[in-house]
Design a protein around this motif. Structure first.
Motif, PDB file in Angstrom:
ATOM      1  N   ILE A 256      84.551  27.864  67.857  1.00 49.28           N
ATOM      2  CA  ILE A 256      84.835  29.307  67.906  1.00 49.28           C
ATOM      3  C   ILE A 256      86.117  29.650  67.154  1.00 49.28           C
ATOM      4  CG2 ILE A 256      85.309  31.274  69.430  1.00 49.28           C
ATOM      5  CD1 ILE A 256      83.587  29.843  71.565  1.00 49.28           C
ATOM      6  N   SER A 257      87.229  28.995  67.488  1.00 49.03           N
ATOM      7  CA  SER A 257      88.514  29.319  66.877  1.00 49.03           C
ATOM      8  C   SER A 257      89.116  28.088  66.209  1.00 49.03           C
ATOM      9  CB  SER A 257      89.477  29.855  67.948  1.00 49.03           C
ATOM     10  OG  SER A 257      90.713  30.206  67.385  1.00 49.03           O
TER      11      SER A 257
ATOM     12  N   GLU B  91      82.848  20.291  74.398  1.00 47.17           N
ATOM     13  CA  GLU B  91      82.051  21.494  74.240  1.00 47.17           C
ATOM     14  C   GLU B  91      80.912  21.318  73.227  1.00 47.17           C
ATOM     15  OE1 GLU B  91      85.273  21.245  73.696  1.00 47.17           O
ATOM     16  OE2 GLU B  91      86.384  22.565  75.055  1.00 47.17           O
ATOM     17  N   GLY B  92      79.773  21.919  73.542  1.00 47.93           N
ATOM     18  CA  GLY B  92      78.669  21.986  72.592  1.00 47.93           C
ATOM     19  C   GLY B  92      77.881  20.705  72.431  1.00 47.93           C
ATOM     20  N   ARG B  93      78.014  19.774  73.363  1.00 43.04           N
ATOM     21  CA  ARG B  93      77.232  18.538  73.305  1.00 43.04           C
ATOM     22  C   ARG B  93      76.407  18.450  74.591  1.00 43.04           C
ATOM     23  NH1 ARG B  93      81.414  19.675  69.822  1.00 43.04           N
ATOM     24  NH2 ARG B  93      81.349  18.283  68.016  1.00 43.04           N
ATOM     25  N   MET B  94      75.209  18.962  74.541  1.00 47.16           N
ATOM     26  CA  MET B  94      74.344  19.130  75.713  1.00 47.16           C
ATOM     27  C   MET B  94      75.137  19.744  76.861  1.00 47.16           C
ATOM     28  SD  MET B  94      71.198  18.720  75.179  1.00 47.16           S
ATOM     29  CE  MET B  94      70.514  18.687  76.822  1.00 47.16           C
TER      30      MET B  94
ATOM     31  N   LEU C  53      78.925  34.079  72.562  1.00 50.38           N
ATOM     32  CA  LEU C  53      78.143  35.156  73.182  1.00 50.38           C
ATOM     33  C   LEU C  53      78.094  35.007  74.699  1.00 50.38           C
ATOM     34  CD1 LEU C  53      75.156  35.342  70.656  1.00 50.38           C
ATOM     35  CD2 LEU C  53      76.847  37.142  71.073  1.00 50.38           C
ATOM     36  N   LEU C  54      77.907  33.788  75.177  1.00 49.00           N
ATOM     37  CA  LEU C  54      77.850  33.571  76.618  1.00 49.00           C
ATOM     38  C   LEU C  54      79.180  33.872  77.280  1.00 49.00           C
ATOM     39  CD1 LEU C  54      75.690  30.325  76.736  1.00 49.00           C
ATOM     40  CD2 LEU C  54      75.004  32.604  77.500  1.00 49.00           C
TER      41      LEU C  54
ATOM     42  N   SER D 169      72.586  23.381  64.751  1.00 50.57           N
ATOM     43  CA  SER D 169      73.801  23.563  63.972  1.00 50.57           C
ATOM     44  C   SER D 169      74.995  23.726  64.898  1.00 50.57           C
ATOM     45  CB  SER D 169      73.670  24.801  63.081  1.00 50.57           C
ATOM     46  OG  SER D 169      74.921  25.160  62.524  1.00 50.57           O
ATOM     47  N   LEU D 170      76.133  23.159  64.505  1.00 51.92           N
ATOM     48  CA  LEU D 170      77.356  23.381  65.275  1.00 51.92           C
ATOM     49  C   LEU D 170      77.814  24.825  65.167  1.00 51.92           C
ATOM     50  CD1 LEU D 170      79.207  20.048  64.501  1.00 51.92           C
ATOM     51  CD2 LEU D 170      78.711  20.911  66.785  1.00 51.92           C
ATOM     52  N   TYR D 171      77.476  25.472  64.049  1.00 55.35           N
ATOM     53  CA  TYR D 171      77.808  26.899  63.912  1.00 55.35           C
ATOM     54  C   TYR D 171      77.011  27.713  64.929  1.00 55.35           C
ATOM     55  CZ  TYR D 171      79.791  25.356  59.468  1.00 55.35           C
ATOM     56  OH  TYR D 171      80.513  24.696  58.509  1.00 55.35           O
TER      57      TYR D 171
END
Length: 439
Positions: free
Chosen positions: A84-85, A301-304, A432-433, A422-424
């Motif tokens: 995100i940042s 973050e972002g891994r399942m 969004l969540l 995609s990681l994006y």
């Protein structure tokens, strides 16, 4: 410096860095070395752990970070990409550096660039971020620095490190083939370029086609080899919320760990991190109960990641990553329907990824979206590649927001929603969540 100015200055710094690819090209390692020297060689004297590979690099870094923190060490960690940042890429003791801290590092590097503008080329996007990270680590007086390579290894900006205390090579897959090679052994050769004379290397011995390449380089460099075999870890129990596995330690035979997530591939990554940690602590007492606790509390973050009840976000962004993601999904019990939110960037082998996910027939509904990122595959091309799939209900949306909204409307109490490709996309969905949580 007031809060309003901080926010504005940080946004300008991010915008500047994002704009770098428009006016720079790849620099050699001597360029990075010179800039680091001009900055006072920040953090180069620290205890550095260097991690390369195709899939799992960031996770290995995160677990190593937790293991060192469990010993009370002061640790800096540099990873990529961010979700995100931009400041997410740099962490001190597990915490993302503040925007003010990031801005301070940026201003120091930018000042040097301006000073040397007539003498040397501008650093690349990744090089700039690496320089900023090293300045921040030096300022914060960390003892250990964990570095994740960007693309490849041999020519990566982080490879200016000359004396790492250990290097790690994670699973090798077919990704960035236009730069790294057309086969896994060729790509392994580029990744193994981070090995340094005498520094131990931890790698996956069980994948023989790539392990041989790492071993050949290690013999040449005189690197002690710590290869994980087929029996180095054993999965004992898999649940939707956790995995129990046993790791074959160098000191205590098999030790049981509980992973508070359902990502099967993390067992391999944790095992690599454990072996690297054991290399770092050779000859010292290791408290396995601390490491068990560290695994239990590590989040990457972002891994399942179960970002909300029944909503899982995964950064799978190449064929091997997609197969690992699908392996996990296939083992998860679901009494309702499985819904997939999918997108991909155009420079990946997206045809193989799409074939893999449609061949499994795991998803009753697939929501395909186009991303804002300039590398995102167009909706027209996505439609073309999904046209052969007749088994699932496939819907197409021009934005991630619209696709996510549709997924949430479709989700029943017993259903599961997954986002991958995609990681994006992972970053967009998580953002969004989080916005929904604030409302």
């Amino acid at each position: 410096m007031n809060e309003t100015y901080d926010a504005s200055a940080y946004e300008k710094a991010e915008a500047y860095i994002y704009n770098i690819p428009k006016f720079t090209k790849k620099n050699d390692l001597n360029h990075t070395k010179r800039l680091l020297a001009e900055l006072g060689s920040p953090a180069l004297h620290k205890k550095i752990i260097h991690v390369a590979g195709t899939n799992g690099k960031g996770s290995v870094c995160a677990y190593l970070n937790s293991f060192l923190l469990s010993d009370g060490k002061r640790v800096g960690m540099f990873t990529s990409p961010h979700l995100i940042s931009m400041n997410e890429r740099i962490r001190i003791n597990g915490e993302i550096v503040t925007r003010e801290e990031f801005l301070s590092g940026f201003e120091k590097v930018k000042s040097l660039i301006d000073k040397l503008s007539k003498e040397t080329a501008h650093p690349t996007f990744f090089e700039m971020l690496f320089l900023i990270a090293m300045c921040i680590f030096e300022k914060n007086r960390v003892e250990y620095v964990i570095l994740e390579t960007g693309l490849g290894g041999r020519l990566d900006a982080t490879n200016v490190i000359e004396k790492p205390i250990v290097t790690v090579i994670t699973r090798i897959g077919l990704d960035h083939c236009q730069y790294l090679g057309a086969t896994k052994p060729e790509i392994a050769g580029e990744k193994a370029g981070i090995l340094k004379e005498g520094a131990p290397v931890v790698y996956l011995k069980k994948y023989r086609d790539t392990a041989r390449i790492v071993e050949k380089r290690a013999w040449k460099m005189g690197c002690p080899m710590e290869g994980l075999e087929e029996d180095s870890y054993i999965i004992k129990n898999f649940k939707n919320k956790s995995i129990d596995f046993s790791y074959k330690s160098r000191y205590y035979d098999y030790v049981t760990f509980i992973v508070p997530a359902c990502a099967l591939y993390q067992v391999e990554n944790i095992s690599l991190a454990l072996r690297a940690y054991e290399c770092i602590r050779t000859g010292e007492q290791i408290h396995m109960e601390r490491l068990q606790e560290a695994v239990l509390h590590t989040r990457w973050e972002g891994r399942m990641e179960e970002a909300a009840e029944g909503i899982y976000v995964d950064g799978a962004h190449n064929e091997d990553g997609m197969l690992a993601f699908l392996d996990t999904v296939g083992r998860m019990s679901c009494t309702g329907k499985r819904i997939l939110l999918f997108s991909v960037v155009s420079d990946k082998d997206y045809r193989s990824m799409i074939k893999a996910l449609t061949d499994t027939r795991l998803f009753q509904k697939i929501i395909v979206v186009s991303m804002k990122d300039k590398r995102g595959l167009s909706l027209e091309e996505l439609k073309k590649n999904f046209s052969v799939c007749r088994e699932a209900d496939i819907r197409f949306f021009p934005t991630v927001e619209e696709g996510m909204h549709h997924a949430l409307l479709e989700k029943g109490k017993e259903d599961m929603v997954f986002a991958a490709g995609s990681l994006y996309l992972a970053g967009d969905v998580l953002s969004l969540l989080r916005q929904e949580e604030v409302k």
